[in-house]
Design a protein around this motif. Structure first.
Motif: not given
Ligand code: NI
Length: 170
Positions: A17, A20, A50, A56-57, A75, A77, A111, A135, A138-139
């Motif tokens: 994961k 941020l 990833t 890092k996001r 970042n 979301e 973002y 996204i 990233l998870n």
């Protein structure tokens, strides 16, 4: 700029994961530029940090034909989703495999850009699908996680077979 190595399923590092980004500095800008170069070199339309083993996001996307409209999302979301849509997806981390995935049709998202400015936006169509796909990366999630167990099993077999063939060639 540099072309980075893209991790391939079933590499465990794709399951990490991302954290941020708290400070958007030259290092982050350089990572984003390298990610764009890597994405263009590999012929993808989106890439998450990833996938190049950076937790890092950070996400880069370019949906243009000419590959001259890069989008850099720090970042990112999703704050709201509407409707459902199915699209055939592929992924640079799962080479030569495409399958249909159901996702939200429209998304609202936030973002930061490379200047550190927070931006709120909404979109639909391919960009919405792409943002959801990236996204997920990233998870630690891959699009093939949405497939039925049977389909995933078949995919694993196919990949094992490909690896064996490659070992023979090398
Ligand atoms: Ni992907």
């Amino acid at each position: 700029m540099a072309i980075l190595e893209v991790l391939h399923f079933p590499d465990d590092r794709l399951r990490k994961k991302a954290v941020l980004v708290d400070k958007i500095d030259n290092d982050i800008s350089e990572i984003a530029q390298n990610m764009l170069e890597t994405m263009y070199a590999e012929g993808g339309i989106g890439l998450a940090a990833t996938q190049v083993n950076i937790q890092k996001r950070i996400v880069v996307i370019d949906l243009s034909e000419e590959k001259n409209e890069p989008i850099i999302l720090i970042n990112p979301e999703i704050t709201n989703k509407k409707g459902t849509e199915t699209m055939r997806e592929g992924c640079l981390s799962v080479p030569d495999y495409f399958d249909t995935v159901e996702r939200a049709e429209e998304v609202e998202f936030n973002y930061q850009d490379l200047q550190g400015k927070t931006i709120s936006s909404e979109t639909g169509g391919l960009l919405a699908v792409c943002i959801q796909h990236e996204i997920d990366h990233l998870n630690g999630k891959l699009f093939i996680d949405y497939l039925s167990p049977l389909k995933r099993q078949r995919l694993k077999k196919k990949i094992n077979k490909q690896e064996k063939l490659q070992h023979k060639i090398l």
